[in-house]
Motif scaffolding. Structure first.
Motif, PDB file in Angstrom:
ATOM      1  N   SER A   1     -14.773  -7.598  -2.893  1.00  0.00           N
ATOM      2  CA  SER A   1     -16.136  -7.420  -3.416  1.00  0.00           C
ATOM      3  C   SER A   1     -16.179  -7.299  -4.933  1.00  0.00           C
ATOM      4  O   SER A   1     -17.273  -7.186  -5.496  1.00  0.00           O
ATOM      5  N   ILE A   2     -15.029  -7.281  -5.595  1.00  0.00           N
ATOM      6  CA  ILE A   2     -15.016  -7.123  -7.050  1.00  0.00           C
ATOM      7  C   ILE A   2     -14.215  -8.246  -7.691  1.00  0.00           C
ATOM      8  O   ILE A   2     -13.431  -8.936  -7.036  1.00  0.00           O
ATOM      9  N   ASP A   3     -14.438  -8.433  -8.991  1.00  0.00           N
ATOM     10  CA  ASP A   3     -13.741  -9.492  -9.711  1.00  0.00           C
ATOM     11  C   ASP A   3     -12.246  -9.185  -9.810  1.00  0.00           C
ATOM     12  O   ASP A   3     -11.835  -8.025  -9.971  1.00  0.00           O
ATOM     13  N   GLU A   4     -11.424 -10.224  -9.734  1.00  0.00           N
ATOM     14  CA  GLU A   4      -9.978 -10.041  -9.845  1.00  0.00           C
ATOM     15  C   GLU A   4      -9.587  -9.416 -11.182  1.00  0.00           C
ATOM     16  O   GLU A   4      -8.591  -8.689 -11.258  1.00  0.00           O
ATOM     17  N   GLU A   5     -10.385  -9.688 -12.208  1.00  0.00           N
ATOM     18  CA  GLU A   5     -10.081  -9.134 -13.531  1.00  0.00           C
ATOM     19  C   GLU A   5     -10.131  -7.615 -13.545  1.00  0.00           C
ATOM     20  O   GLU A   5      -9.567  -6.974 -14.437  1.00  0.00           O
ATOM     21  N   ALA A   6     -10.785  -7.041 -12.539  1.00  0.00           N
ATOM     22  CA  ALA A   6     -10.928  -5.588 -12.490  1.00  0.00           C
ATOM     23  C   ALA A   6      -9.720  -4.900 -11.860  1.00  0.00           C
ATOM     24  O   ALA A   6      -9.532  -3.698 -12.070  1.00  0.00           O
ATOM     25  N   TRP A   7      -8.895  -5.661 -11.088  1.00  0.00           N
ATOM     26  CA  TRP A   7      -7.796  -4.986 -10.401  1.00  0.00           C
ATOM     27  C   TRP A   7      -6.440  -5.678 -10.514  1.00  0.00           C
ATOM     28  O   TRP A   7      -5.408  -5.005 -10.481  1.00  0.00           O
ATOM     29  N   VAL A   8      -6.417  -6.987 -10.690  1.00  0.00           N
ATOM     30  CA  VAL A   8      -5.129  -7.692 -10.767  1.00  0.00           C
ATOM     31  C   VAL A   8      -4.278  -7.207 -11.936  1.00  0.00           C
ATOM     32  O   VAL A   8      -3.061  -6.991 -11.774  1.00  0.00           O
ATOM     33  N   PRO A   9      -4.851  -6.987 -13.143  1.00  0.00           N
ATOM     34  CA  PRO A   9      -4.005  -6.493 -14.235  1.00  0.00           C
ATOM     35  C   PRO A   9      -3.333  -5.155 -13.919  1.00  0.00           C
ATOM     36  O   PRO A   9      -2.185  -4.925 -14.318  1.00  0.00           O
ATOM     37  N   ALA A  10      -4.031  -4.283 -13.196  1.00  0.00           N
ATOM     38  CA  ALA A  10      -3.433  -2.988 -12.841  1.00  0.00           C
ATOM     39  C   ALA A  10      -2.255  -3.169 -11.889  1.00  0.00           C
ATOM     40  O   ALA A  10      -1.241  -2.469 -11.995  1.00  0.00           O
ATOM     41  N   VAL A  11      -2.380  -4.118 -10.965  1.00  0.00           N
ATOM     42  CA  VAL A  11      -1.275  -4.394 -10.046  1.00  0.00           C
ATOM     43  C   VAL A  11      -0.083  -4.959 -10.813  1.00  0.00           C
ATOM     44  O   VAL A  11       1.068  -4.559 -10.595  1.00  0.00           O
ATOM     45  N   ARG A  12      -0.347  -5.882 -11.715  1.00  0.00           N
ATOM     46  CA  ARG A  12       0.741  -6.488 -12.488  1.00  0.00           C
ATOM     47  C   ARG A  12       1.427  -5.473 -13.403  1.00  0.00           C
ATOM     48  O   ARG A  12       2.623  -5.594 -13.683  1.00  0.00           O
ATOM     49  N   ALA A  13       0.689  -4.466 -13.845  1.00  0.00           N
ATOM     50  CA  ALA A  13       1.258  -3.475 -14.764  1.00  0.00           C
ATOM     51  C   ALA A  13       2.022  -2.372 -14.044  1.00  0.00           C
ATOM     52  O   ALA A  13       2.764  -1.615 -14.688  1.00  0.00           O
ATOM     53  N   ALA A  14       1.865  -2.270 -12.738  1.00  0.00           N
ATOM     54  CA  ALA A  14       2.497  -1.176 -11.989  1.00  0.00           C
ATOM     55  C   ALA A  14       3.999  -1.413 -11.831  1.00  0.00           C
ATOM     56  O   ALA A  14       4.438  -2.531 -11.553  1.00  0.00           O
ATOM     57  N   ASP A  15       4.756  -0.353 -11.978  1.00  0.00           N
ATOM     58  CA  ASP A  15       6.188  -0.427 -11.686  1.00  0.00           C
ATOM     59  C   ASP A  15       6.446  -0.357 -10.190  1.00  0.00           C
ATOM     60  O   ASP A  15       7.452  -0.891  -9.699  1.00  0.00           O
ATOM     61  N   ALA A  16       5.545   0.300  -9.447  1.00  0.00           N
ATOM     62  CA  ALA A  16       5.725   0.452  -8.008  1.00  0.00           C
ATOM     63  C   ALA A  16       4.372   0.406  -7.306  1.00  0.00           C
ATOM     64  O   ALA A  16       3.386   0.959  -7.794  1.00  0.00           O
TER      65      ALA A  16
ATOM     66  N   SER B   1       6.305  -9.246 -11.249  1.00  0.00           N
ATOM     67  CA  SER B   1       7.585  -9.141 -11.943  1.00  0.00           C
ATOM     68  C   SER B   1       8.718  -8.882 -10.954  1.00  0.00           C
ATOM     69  O   SER B   1       8.561  -8.173  -9.963  1.00  0.00           O
ATOM     70  N   SER B   2       9.867  -9.461 -11.249  1.00  0.00           N
ATOM     71  CA  SER B   2      11.046  -9.234 -10.407  1.00  0.00           C
ATOM     72  C   SER B   2      11.504  -7.787 -10.474  1.00  0.00           C
ATOM     73  O   SER B   2      12.303  -7.340  -9.645  1.00  0.00           O
ATOM     74  N   GLU B   3      11.003  -7.029 -11.445  1.00  0.00           N
ATOM     75  CA  GLU B   3      11.367  -5.618 -11.589  1.00  0.00           C
ATOM     76  C   GLU B   3      10.420  -4.692 -10.842  1.00  0.00           C
ATOM     77  O   GLU B   3      10.704  -3.500 -10.696  1.00  0.00           O
ATOM     78  N   ALA B   4       9.276  -5.208 -10.378  1.00  0.00           N
ATOM     79  CA  ALA B   4       8.320  -4.381  -9.642  1.00  0.00           C
ATOM     80  C   ALA B   4       8.900  -4.008  -8.277  1.00  0.00           C
ATOM     81  O   ALA B   4       9.699  -4.749  -7.701  1.00  0.00           O
ATOM     82  N   VAL B   5       8.479  -2.858  -7.752  1.00  0.00           N
ATOM     83  CA  VAL B   5       9.040  -2.347  -6.497  1.00  0.00           C
ATOM     84  C   VAL B   5       7.927  -2.149  -5.468  1.00  0.00           C
ATOM     85  O   VAL B   5       6.945  -1.449  -5.722  1.00  0.00           O
ATOM     86  N   TYR B   6       8.100  -2.769  -4.314  1.00  0.00           N
ATOM     87  CA  TYR B   6       7.239  -2.552  -3.151  1.00  0.00           C
ATOM     88  C   TYR B   6       7.842  -1.397  -2.369  1.00  0.00           C
ATOM     89  O   TYR B   6       8.976  -1.491  -1.887  1.00  0.00           O
ATOM     90  N   VAL B   7       7.104  -0.300  -2.216  1.00  0.00           N
ATOM     91  CA  VAL B   7       7.577   0.849  -1.455  1.00  0.00           C
ATOM     92  C   VAL B   7       6.714   0.972  -0.207  1.00  0.00           C
ATOM     93  O   VAL B   7       5.505   1.188  -0.292  1.00  0.00           O
TER      94      VAL B   7
ATOM     95  N   MET C   1      10.404  -9.573  -6.671  1.00  0.00           N
ATOM     96  CA  MET C   1       9.980  -8.197  -6.410  1.00  0.00           C
ATOM     97  C   MET C   1      11.018  -7.495  -5.548  1.00  0.00           C
ATOM     98  O   MET C   1      11.536  -8.075  -4.587  1.00  0.00           O
ATOM     99  N   LYS C   2      11.333  -6.261  -5.879  1.00  0.00           N
ATOM    100  CA  LYS C   2      12.258  -5.451  -5.101  1.00  0.00           C
ATOM    101  C   LYS C   2      11.484  -4.698  -4.010  1.00  0.00           C
ATOM    102  O   LYS C   2      10.250  -4.672  -4.023  1.00  0.00           O
ATOM    103  N   ALA C   3      12.214  -4.091  -3.092  1.00  0.00           N
ATOM    104  CA  ALA C   3      11.529  -3.359  -2.025  1.00  0.00           C
ATOM    105  C   ALA C   3      12.353  -2.169  -1.562  1.00  0.00           C
ATOM    106  O   ALA C   3      13.585  -2.208  -1.546  1.00  0.00           O
ATOM    107  N   LEU C   4      11.633  -1.107  -1.184  1.00  0.00           N
ATOM    108  CA  LEU C   4      12.211   0.056  -0.532  1.00  0.00           C
ATOM    109  C   LEU C   4      11.353   0.323   0.694  1.00  0.00           C
ATOM    110  O   LEU C   4      10.195   0.729   0.582  1.00  0.00           O
ATOM    111  N   LEU C   5      11.916   0.069   1.879  1.00  0.00           N
ATOM    112  CA  LEU C   5      11.164   0.158   3.123  1.00  0.00           C
ATOM    113  C   LEU C   5      11.644   1.371   3.902  1.00  0.00           C
ATOM    114  O   LEU C   5      12.816   1.469   4.258  1.00  0.00           O
ATOM    115  N   THR C   6      10.729   2.303   4.164  1.00  0.00           N
ATOM    116  CA  THR C   6      11.069   3.597   4.746  1.00  0.00           C
ATOM    117  C   THR C   6      10.216   3.898   5.967  1.00  0.00           C
ATOM    118  O   THR C   6       9.176   3.270   6.194  1.00  0.00           O
ATOM    119  N   SER C   7      10.649   4.878   6.739  1.00  0.00           N
ATOM    120  CA  SER C   7       9.823   5.404   7.824  1.00  0.00           C
ATOM    121  C   SER C   7       8.834   6.437   7.323  1.00  0.00           C
ATOM    122  O   SER C   7       7.696   6.504   7.777  1.00  0.00           O
TER     123      SER C   7
END
Length: 244
Positions: A79-94, A122-128, A1-7
């Motif tokens: 409080s919710i099933d992982e199936e409800a949110w993990v796919p959205a995280v994996r699909a995000a570019d950022a 993914s190694s292409e995903a970006v943590y901002v 995962m890549k990262a862009l760390l800002t103020s």
């Protein structure tokens, strides 16, 4: 995962160009999730969270013209099933981590399972990260508080120590805490910003001594870019590296 760390998000063209470079495509072709969790411990937190999501805050992040923008609230995830949110995280570019209280954010990152999930993305995903979002990406971070942080799940690593601001009018507590461990260095944002008197250059040097490894102190016109574990600074302002 890549990262862009800002103020303070993408306040200048240099930081915005760095984000586009990390995405590898225009923002308008990228999907993002914004995470406002860190802001809720502050007075007016709900309104501040709305400003972050609606691009009404001074920091530019949500209104960059994303192809799609979703809201990920970490405190509801246990409080919710992982199936409800993990796919959205994996699909995000950022993943856009908003500012606020880094101790609160780090705690919910761990409790929600997101800390464990981040290294598998993914190694292409970006943590901002913006402010607290940038701070919490580190394995170890420090922050100041006017009173001891609350919560049994707070990821404190050591006892708080009394710290006096340059003005000498308020004693604050400097705490050391455990972050997500996404990067192997620390970040001190808002360097020499008039609204953040704690983050003076002399204080940043003192804080850095509590963090193992390198520590980047960055102002609002600077950011740390991380690709394949290698960090570099992009800046139109000022920054300092301690412990290199």
């Amino acid at each position: 995962m890549k990262a862009l760390l800002t103020s303070s998000g993408t306040l200048n063209r240099t930081i915005e160009d760095a984000l586009i470079g990390l995405l590898g495509k225009p923002v308008g072709e990228s999907n993002a999730l914004i995470i406002p969790t860190a802001i809720y411990p502050f007075p007016g937190g709900p309104g501040l969270a709305y400003q972050a999501v609606s691009d009404a805050a001074p920091s530019r992040l949500s209104g960059l013209g994303w192809k799609s923008l979703g809201l990920l609230e970490l405190s509801v995830l246990p409080s919710i099933d992982e199936e409800a949110w993990v796919p959205a995280v994996r699909a995000a570019d950022a993943l856009l981590f908003w500012g606020g209280d880094p101790l609160f954010l780090a705690g919910w990152m761990r409790r929600s399972g997101l800390t464990e999930l981040l290294p598998t993305l993914s190694s292409e995903a970006v943590y901002v990260g913006v402010s607290a979002g940038a701070i919490a990406a580190a394995a170890t971070f420090v922050e100041t508080y006017t009173e001891p942080p609350r919560g049994a799940d707070s990821p404190l690593k050591s006892e708080a120590t009394v710290f006096t601001t340059p003005q000498g009018d308020v004693d604050r507590l400097l705490v050391t805490a455990e972050g997500a461990g996404l990067v192997d260095f620390g970040v001190i944002p808002h360097l020499e910003h008039p609204d953040h008197p704690d983050a003076s250059l002399p204080n940043a040097e003192k804080w850095a001594s509590h963090i193992p490894g390198p520590v980047y102190a960055i102002d609002d016109d600077s950011a740390v870019v991380v690709v394949d574990g290698t960090a570099r600074v992009v800046s139109e302002g000022q920054w300092r590296l301690f412990g290199s």
